[in-house]
Write an enzyme that holds these catalytic residues in place. Structure first.
Site, PDB file in Angstrom:
ATOM      1  N   ASN A 418       0.834  -1.196   0.000  1.00 51.33           N
ATOM      2  CA  ASN A 418       0.000   0.000   0.000  1.00 51.33           C
ATOM      3  C   ASN A 418       0.873   1.252   0.000  1.00 51.33           C
ATOM      4  O   ASN A 418       1.631   1.489   0.947  1.00 51.33           O
ATOM      5  CB  ASN A 418      -0.890   0.019   1.250  1.00 51.33           C
ATOM      6  CG  ASN A 418      -1.658   1.331   1.388  1.00 51.33           C
ATOM      7  OD1 ASN A 418      -2.607   1.580   0.670  1.00 51.33           O
ATOM      8  ND2 ASN A 418      -1.231   2.186   2.315  1.00 51.33           N
ATOM      9  N   GLU A 419       0.821   1.992  -1.095  1.00 52.21           N
ATOM     10  CA  GLU A 419       1.317   3.371  -1.203  1.00 52.21           C
ATOM     11  C   GLU A 419       2.819   3.551  -1.017  1.00 52.21           C
ATOM     12  O   GLU A 419       3.274   4.678  -0.807  1.00 52.21           O
ATOM     13  CB  GLU A 419       0.597   4.294  -0.208  1.00 52.21           C
ATOM     14  CG  GLU A 419      -0.875   4.453  -0.485  1.00 52.21           C
ATOM     15  CD  GLU A 419      -1.551   5.476   0.412  1.00 52.21           C
ATOM     16  OE1 GLU A 419      -2.655   5.918   0.073  1.00 52.21           O
ATOM     17  OE2 GLU A 419      -0.967   5.832   1.463  1.00 52.21           O
ATOM     18  N   ILE A 420       3.610   2.504  -1.114  1.00 57.34           N
ATOM     19  CA  ILE A 420       5.042   2.707  -0.883  1.00 57.34           C
ATOM     20  C   ILE A 420       5.669   3.513  -2.018  1.00 57.34           C
ATOM     21  O   ILE A 420       6.365   4.514  -1.777  1.00 57.34           O
ATOM     22  CB  ILE A 420       5.767   1.358  -0.686  1.00 57.34           C
ATOM     23  CG1 ILE A 420       5.276   0.687   0.598  1.00 57.34           C
ATOM     24  CG2 ILE A 420       7.282   1.580  -0.627  1.00 57.34           C
ATOM     25  CD1 ILE A 420       5.935  -0.639   0.901  1.00 57.34           C
TER      26      ILE A 420
END
Length: 828
Positions: A418-420
């Site tokens: 998620n969203e790295i």
């Protein structure tokens, strides 16, 4: 001999204590965690109440030990193989059996199986598990790794394979716990064992489905034979021969709203050359194909899920852990919110990557309810280590989870993180960090899927577009998008309508929980939203200010805190409706809208649509409407602007009426509209017969009200739109031509009568002589299950609502307990 000896607290007495605290053993519950055990022992106050969380950080700094005694018989010890199986240890654990170190662990997500027969003895046995401080671990281990965590207030949570949101998130508390969080048992078995069965489905063009089973033994043995059956609802469908079975007339599994969810039961037995059972495997299987389709089209590249050959608009929300203490969660804990998701016409849940891989109960319910699962691996909002030891741990974790879930009907996608990349693009320019990132998300994880699944699609990150381009323009062409310009960037709600993303997998708006939920954690003298308790239950640093900012743009100053809470929920619902309906209107260019978030892990101000107590916020009632299969949706171009001198200037004059339809069978409908004055007059009306076809969004009519708005005043008018399908209203809404704070809304109370009361339910009938916007009611004697709430009342039009009762109550008692308000009641 095949047997499982449960070592949970249902059959074995467990005790725990702080390491070094002699003679102070206390009762423990397994599965469980140290926070729950301390609470039950009276050693700490309720972590969720008041500001108690702030005084409990010492727990994460301590080492904890758990101890149990159990008996083993000589017959048991004669078994050829005895394994100690731990489904989940949180996290840095040393496991000792009768004084012998069996293993050391440091990954919360891994299940373990250790040969234990040589350490067991006849009679009394002692199992001891010591949990080292996770806080100390992250300070001491991998000191060269800087993780750039977004939500850990202290730092370095990325150094350990542990539920990341335990360390704090912008909706959850920092409660870093420890314990035996999943099952623990002795597995007494033959020397060989049926360890796993991989399932593949082959769907022929003619409709037949062949299931193939690939069994795996702990020790390969060509002499082992397999036999089995396939059944559906108690009927034998076929026998499994040569590890395959063909279903000529299959009952297909469909997502919620697109068909039924039949689940076949497949049973496979493994027998050795003597006919002795080596193992038994049984699973429920849904026959379907699921693919993430990315193909060139006129807008760029599609991003859509195709089930059984049908493109599905993904309607749903993001899922976080159901509790801050995930140990011991039951099927009922999951069922409450997942059933509510299905009731709101959702067909997809995104299992977010900062929590846990959920239990079998979670996926069982998703299979049964038709909720596709976008499954993140457990990485979120941080850079993670890339050393070999870390990679080996992640590889084992990924292999276990892919093997465990690959057969699931609900499984739609594996997502790396998620969203790295979205949040860490700047840091990832460093070659070492980029290499560590690629080792995990381009190497370890897709390799595990290829080896143990081979069918379900893999998406390396969310958001992701196939390249590092983070712009919204890229999201209009390909991939999935997290859109936070509304909320974090405080852009106008109309900003949703600027972008036609291919798939929006995150977007949201906060609101406060209801006064009823707030009362469960707030002392009576500290319930002000800016007081110490409510601020501690608001984990977004600017959350309260942003809520007030958006409320002030749309609504009048609330008269009290209950009114403020009402407005926060109404604003949240309005924002999500604006975004979802915009993206549904742009189907098939956009093929998914998953709002943030469905649920809460503790009582808190957050982006959830369901409060921690199970109460539905205004958003969830709205979601049942804006996710409805047949939807009438109004697009109002333009906006009202307050310019120089604070003078109001409006660009609003026309309204586009759209129908959106995603049910599998075509239907006919009647689209109707009425331009109304708040004094009750109908100024104009119209209707149109429409044809509704699955997967279509159609602009049915453009209405120009410029003349009426100039003549009557935009603050005095509203448009009622409704779509009747098969003779009943399937969708309706009210459209305003100015922000509600400027509207001359009539003030009044609805008339309510009670009809057809039974022991379990009652029907409430609401009527009004005037227009009432977003009527909200509550009943202390009922559960929060109501067929509708937060609805509009139109003059002379009945609204019937069924409520579920906690106990039998007469009509008079229901009315005396009823509390009702509408938007006009929130200000003086």
């Amino acid at each position: 001999m095949n047997a499982i000896i449960d070592l949970s607290s249902a059959t074995v007495t467990w005790k725990f204590r702080t390491v070094g605290r002699r003679g102070r053993w206390m009762p423990a519950v397994v599965p469980g965690c140290v926070h729950r055990d301390l609470l039950h022992a009276g050693e700490i106050p309720d972590p969720f109440y008041g500001t108690n969380e702030l005084g409990l950080r010492w727990i994460e700094e301590k080492d904890w030990e758990y101890r149990a005694e159990f008996d083993a018989t000589a017959e048991l010890l004669a078994a050829p193989q005895i394994d100690l199986v731990a489904d989940g240890l949180d996290t840095v654990a040393t496991v000792t059996l009768n004084g012998h170190v069996v293993a050391r662990t440091e990954n919360m997500f891994l299940a373990h199986r250790w040969p234990a027969r040589r350490w067991l003895r006849t009679g009394r046995n002692v199992l001891h598990i010591r949990f080292a401080s996770a806080a100390r671990y992250v300070r001491e281990q991998r000191p060269g790794h800087t993780g750039f965590e977004n939500n850990d207030p202290i730092g370095n949570c990325s150094r350990i394979r542990k539920e990341q949101c335990q360390f704090g998130w912008d909706w959850g508390p920092r409660l870093v716990t420890a314990g035996i969080w999943r099952g623990l048992r002795l597995d007494v078995r033959p020397a060989n064992r049926l360890e796993h069965v991989r399932v593949s489905q082959h769907h022929a063009r003619g409709g037949a489905v062949t299931l193939r089973f690939t069994p795996e033994l702990t020790r390969p043995d060509a002499r082992v034979r397999y036999e089995g059956t396939l059944s559906l609802e108690g009927r034998l469908i076929g026998s499994i021969e040569d590890c395959a079975v063909k279903i000529k007339n299959p009952a297909l599994w469909w997502p919620n709203g697109h068909g039924d969810q039949p689940l076949y039961i497949a049973t496979l037995l493994a027998r050795d050359e003597r006919g002795n059972e080596v193992g038994r495997w049984e699973r429920r299987l849904g026959l379907r194909t699921v693919a993430l389709e990315q193909r060139a089209d006129r807008w760029g590249e599609s991003f859509q899920f195709v089930v059984n050959g049908r493109a599905i608009f993904a309607k749903g929300a993001n899922w976080i852990p159901a509790h801050s203490f995930v140990a011991g969660l039951t099927r009922d804990d999951y069922a409450r919110d997942l059933r509510a998701a299905a009731q709101a016409h959702m067909n997809m849940i995104r299992a977010w990557g900062g929590g846990i891989y959920e239990s079998e109960d979670f996926y069982d319910l998703c299979d049964e309810l038709g909720l596709l699962v976008w499954q993140d691996f457990m990485f979120s909002c941080a850079l993670y280590p890339g050393d070999r030891k870390f990679q080996r741990s992640v590889a084992a974790e990924a292999a276990q989870e892919v093997r465990r879930l690959q057969h699931r009907a609900c499984l739609a996608l594996w997502c790396g993180n998620n969203e790295i990349y979205q949040l860490r693009a700047e840091q990832l320019r460093d070659p070492a960090r980029q290499r560590a990132y690629r080792e995990i998300f381009d190497g370890v994880l897709p390799a595990a899927i290829a080896a143990h699944d081979g069918i379900t699609a893999y998406w390396p990150s969310s958001q992701w577009r196939g390249d590092p381009d983070p712009t919204h323009e890229a999201g209009e062409r390909r991939g999935d998008t997290h859109f936070w310009d509304v909320w974090h960037a405080r852009q106008p709600v109309k900003s949703y309508e600027k972008w036609r993303f291919r798939f929006c997998s995150e977007f949201g708006m906060q609101s406060y929980s209801s006064p009823q939920t707030n009362a469960t954690f707030c002392p009576p003298d500290d319930r002000n939203v800016f007081g110490a308790t409510m601020e501690n239950h608001q984990k977004n640093p600017a959350g309260n200010q942003i809520i007030l900012d958006y409320i002030s743009r749309r609504y009048r100053l609330p008269k009290d805190q209950d009114a403020l809470i009402y407005l926060s929920q109404l604003n949240q619902a309005y924002c999500m409706q604006t975004g979802v309906e915009h993206w549904r209107r742009h189907m098939p260019r956009c093929m998914g809208a998953l709002y943030w978030q469905l649920n809460d892990c503790w009582p808190v101000a957050s982006w959830s649509s369901i409060e921690f107590t199970g109460r539905w916020k205004a958003l969830h009632h709205h979601a049942r409407r804006f996710f409805a299969p047949a939807l009438v949706s109004a697009h109002v171009p333009g906006d009202e602007i307050q310019g120089t001198g604070n003078y109001r200037r409006s660009e609003v004059g026309i309204v586009h009426l759209h129908t959106v339809y995603d049910a599998p069978s075509a239907a006919s409908g009647l689209l109707s509209w009425e331009l109304r004055h708040f004094d009750g007059r109908i100024l104009s009306r119209g209707k149109k017969r429409v044809r509704l076809r699955g997967g279509e969004s159609v602009r049915q009519r453009t209405l120009d009200f410029a003349r009426e708005l100039a003549r009557q005043g935009r603050d005095n008018l509203y448009l009622r739109i409704h779509l009747a399908v098969s003779g009943s209203i399937g969708s309706q809404d009210s459209v305003f031509f100015a922000p509600p704070r400027f509207l001359n809304l009539p003030q009044g109370r609805p008339h309510v009568r009670v009809e057809s009361t039974t022991r379990q339910a009652a029907t409430l009938i609401f009527t009004s002589k005037m227009f009432l916007h977003r009527v909200n009611f509550s009943l202390g004697v009922t559960s929060e299950e109501a067929s509708d709430n937060w609805f509009d009342l139109y003059p002379g039009v009945e609204k019937r609502v069924v409520v579920q009762l906690k106990r039998p109550v007469a009509a008079k008692g229901i009315l005396s307990d009823l509390k009702v308000c509408s938007l006009a009641d929130t200000y003086v």
